[in-house]
Design an enzyme around this catalytic site. Structure first.
Site, PDB file in Angstrom:
ATOM      1  N   GLU A  49       0.826  -1.366   0.083  1.00 43.56           N
ATOM      2  CA  GLU A  49      -0.041  -0.151   0.016  1.00 43.56           C
ATOM      3  C   GLU A  49       1.013   1.274   0.112  1.00 43.56           C
ATOM      4  OE1 GLU A  49      -3.742  -1.862   2.766  1.00 43.56           O
ATOM      5  OE2 GLU A  49      -2.540   0.194   3.465  1.00 43.56           O
ATOM      6  N   ASP A  60      -5.859   9.470  10.034  1.00 41.86           N
ATOM      7  CA  ASP A  60      -4.623   8.949  10.449  1.00 41.86           C
ATOM      8  C   ASP A  60      -4.131   9.525  11.604  1.00 41.86           C
ATOM      9  OD1 ASP A  60      -3.535   7.129   8.251  1.00 41.86           O
ATOM     10  OD2 ASP A  60      -4.011   8.788   6.803  1.00 41.86           O
ATOM     11  N   TYR A 175     -10.775  -4.693   3.604  1.00 43.75           N
ATOM     12  CA  TYR A 175      -9.653  -4.040   4.469  1.00 43.75           C
ATOM     13  C   TYR A 175     -10.516  -3.860   5.878  1.00 43.75           C
ATOM     14  CZ  TYR A 175      -5.935  -1.156   6.588  1.00 43.75           C
ATOM     15  OH  TYR A 175      -5.311  -0.710   7.283  1.00 43.75           O
TER      16      TYR A 175
END
Ligand SMILES: Cc1ncc(COP(=O)(O)O)c(C=O)c1O
Lengths: 278, 423
Positions: A49, A60, A175
């Site tokens: 990734e 994040d 995911y």
């Protein structure tokens, strides 16, 4: 069949989980990322990734935020990210590369232009954090039509009622975000992860990779026992950050040391099923 | 009440400009729900909870009661007589014998000193209906933080406010006020330490604390339903204005002027008038040091469409789609985006968006203090600066309403600094 489909098929045949690595494109500079990319498959990465740096990475944590800032500070851009993929593809035609990031830089380039360039560079899939299924017509559907995998995040808040909508246009793999939270925060409980992976598998035949909060080879191994893949991001990004000197440059031998750490994580993942079988 | 009736009639009119957003939260192409999957179920939940609340007369009654007894509404519609006279002199000096009649909508008189509490009240009542037990918010100028901390104190809920370090420095009085009110103020160092960074950090908190936490957004931004919901809670400004103007002048105003950070005070004033084509609408963005210098916060005048903080709207961004930091003397306007409904009103031409520099806002700040005995916040000082330019060009029977959405107590230190005065 995309490189992702082929890779997960191979791994399934070998009876082991995929080791998925995340690094930010251009962190701290173009050459370092290229060196890392070229070395990752040898160090045991099955899927790569590559983060597209963005000024406002809302999902994040501090590690990946800082990596994006370092990259942008050193001139990273969407074009350079795509150039990294193109250069990587000169030597490696089998390791899947998934671009991961946020929608705005893609939207700003225009979806059509971006998809054309991504495919030409050798990108296999996309993970775009701020595009839920409700916004599928923005990028997901055009990307699938263009032949790219669109990998969706499923989370602990994605209940059984919602899961089919999340999985509907997902391809490549799913995911599973193992925690509610940002990247690099609390580590997941293996028990909860197993239940969640089984829940998702009741709804899809796609491989399920698990990420967010996996930091050590041991944790990676634990996840790899139940999931089809284990994703490590912040821990690798931290290993990169540790090598950056006061002048913003990488220490000599840094790429090798980071790859060595990646190798340990890879061993954790690759030995997991064997250990479990013994 | 005639005013209320007018409002509800125009709402049901075909081709109304007040019908948005659509089911997906879009105003034209703007708006939407661009959030991480973790938040999506929460956003859908909120949408549903808000729809139910909106249809529940008991919820509205609760808001009405608190707006009256706690916030102190309605706020007056005040004829700014000396400012009007001053601008008429200016007009005469230019040989045009005009000068619009200027009214201030006095939302700076609200409890906590700005319009922000209108929205906080609605949202905290909704949060409690939803069973949420922890409130988070972002703040720039600190006005939204203070208003959030205030309603949290009033209803006994713990409150966490994210605030950029740059803003903490220039809005110290508000930081202390929040702490007095029992809120935890968390400094945000990422980016330039201003409003957008505070919003990122609040979103990160929300993603982490999904079970119990309600994110109380302070402006008409964020994913659907926030832009519509915050607008609805702020629309009391325009509804009152409409009614008050009918009572005072027997007709609608001819123009409305409001400053724009995210755009909530402006949407609140504008929305009830969108279907009244005779009413001209002006939104005033912060031009900072001048649009041409690149150091500004004028998303519409100096930006382009993009996706940030859950919605598509005009943004300040570079050629790579990276978000640029804005600049404004006013912390409350220092945001690189604008509410999606404004982007839509801009593109459809229903509203006109203009901009005003730091310098012009500082001048207006002082003018208002001296002429009207009202120290305005630096944010509405931007609106006022535009009023001083526009009003002299209009006839004397032109009725203009400016939203005086905040008082300037929080800004006196910063203004003294800019004027070279040491306190
Ligand atoms: C007094 C005042 N006016 C205006 C604003 C800008 O926000 P909005 O555009 O949402 O009204 C703020 C924000 O802090 C404020 O404090």
């Amino acid at each position: 069949m995309t490189r992702l489909d082929r890779r997960f098929d191979e791994l399934k045949a070998q009876g082991r989980a995929a080791f998925v690595t995340f690094i930010t494109a251009g962190d701290p500079d173009f050459e370092t990322t290229l060196g890392l990319l070229n070395g990752l498959p040898g160090a045991g990465a099955d899927v790569i990734e590559l983060g597209m740096p963005f000024t406002d990475p809302m999902a994040d944590g501090p590690s990946i935020q800082a990596s994006a800032q370092r990259a942008l500070g050193n001139g990273a851009s969407m074009m350079k990210t795509l150039e990294l993929v193109r250069r990587f593809r000169e030597n490696d035609n089998s390791t899947p590369i998934v671009l991961m990031g946020y929608y705005n830089p893609i939207y700003h380039m225009s979806v059509e232009t971006f998809l054309g360039r991504a495919i030409e560079a050798g990108v296999d899939g996309l993970i775009v954090v701020d595009l839920p299924p409700e916004e599928d017509d923005e990028l997901c559907v055009p990307a699938m039509k263009a032949g790219l995998n669109f990998i969706r995040l499923a989370t602990p808040t994605t209940d059984d009622k919602r899961l089919p909508a999340v999985l509907a246009n997902t391809s490549g793999f799913v995911y599973y975000v193992s925690i509610t939270g940002i990247t690099g925060s609390a580590s997941p409980q293996a028990r909860n992860v197993e239940a969640a992976v089984n829940r998702i598998k009741r709804h899809t035949a796609l491989p399920v990779a698990v990420g967010f909060g996996i930091k050590t080879p041991e944790q990676a191994a634990e996840i790899a026992r139940t999931a089809d893949g284990a994703v490590v991001g912040s821990a690798i990004v931290d290993a990169i950050a540790k090598e950056i000197g006061a002048d913003g440059k990488m220490a000599p031998g840094a790429v090798e040391r980071v790859l060595e750490f990646v190798g340990k994580l890879a061993n954790g993942v690759h030995a997991a099923r064997k250990a479990a079988a013994e | 009440m005639t005013g209320k009736k007018v409002a509800s009639v125009s709402l049901t009119k075909a081709n109304s400009l007040r019908g948005g957003p659509d089911e997906r939260g879009r105003f034209g192409i703007f708006g939407g729900r661009f959030v991480a999957e973790t938040l999506m179920p929460l956003v859908l939940d909120l949408d549903q909870a808000y729809r139910h609340a909106k249809a529940d007369p008991a919820f509205q009654a609760q808001i009405d009661h608190m707006q009256r007894d706690y916030v102190g509404r309605e706020s007056p519609l005040y004829f700014a007589e000396r400012l009007t006279a001053h601008l008429r002199e200016k007009s005469a000096a230019a040989g045009s014998k005009g000068g619009a009649k200027i009214y201030f909508k006095r939302d700076e008189l609200n409890h906590t000193g700005s319009h922000k509490i209108n929205n906080c009240l609605g949202q905290i009542l909704l949060a409690m209906r939803m069973g949420k037990t922890r409130i988070i918010a972002e703040t720039g100028a600190g006005q939204h933080g203070v208003a959030t901390a205030t309603v949290c104190a009033r209803f006994g809920l713990p409150c966490v406010v994210y605030m950029g370090t740059t803003d903490i420095e220039r809005q110290k009085p508000n930081v202390f006020r929040m702490k007095l009110l029992g809120a935890e103020v968390i400094p945000v160092t990422s980016g330039t330490g201003t409003l957008k960074d505070a919003m990122n950090e609040a979103l990160r908190d929300w993603v982490t604390n999904v079970e119990n936490t309600y994110y109380l957004i302070g402006t008409v931004a964020g994913p659907h339903p926030y832009p519509a919901m915050v607008r609805d809670f702020q629309s009391i400004i325009g509804e009152e204005t409409k009614r008050q103007m009918m009572e005072r002048e027997g007709r609608l105003p001819d123009s409305l002027v409001a400053c724009i950070g995210g755009g909530s005070n402006a949407m609140g004033l504008f929305h009830p008038f969108l279907d009244d084509p005779s009413v001209k609408i002006y939104g005033v963005e912060a031009a900072g040091k001048g649009i041409e210098t690149g150091e500004h916060c004028a998303s519409l005048k100096g930006g382009s469409p993009g996706v940030l903080h859950g919605n598509r709207t005009y943004l300040l961004q570079d050629e790579d789609g990276q978000i640029k930091d804005g600049h404004s003397i006013s912390a409350g306007l220092d945001y690189p985006g604008i509410g999606p409904e404004h982007s839509w009103l801009h593109e459809t031409g229903r509203a006109e968006y203009v901009s005003v520099t730091d310098r012009e806002a500082l001048d207006a700040f002082q003018l208002c203090s001296r002429l009207e005995g009202i120290i305005p916040a630096l944010e509405p000082a931007h609106a006022l600066a535009f009023v001083t330019k526009l009003a002299p060009t209009l006839p004397k029977d032109h009725l203009m309403v400016m939203n005086l959405c905040g008082r300037g107590d929080k800004d006196v230190f910063a203004v003294a600094d800019h004027l070279g005065v040491t306190l």
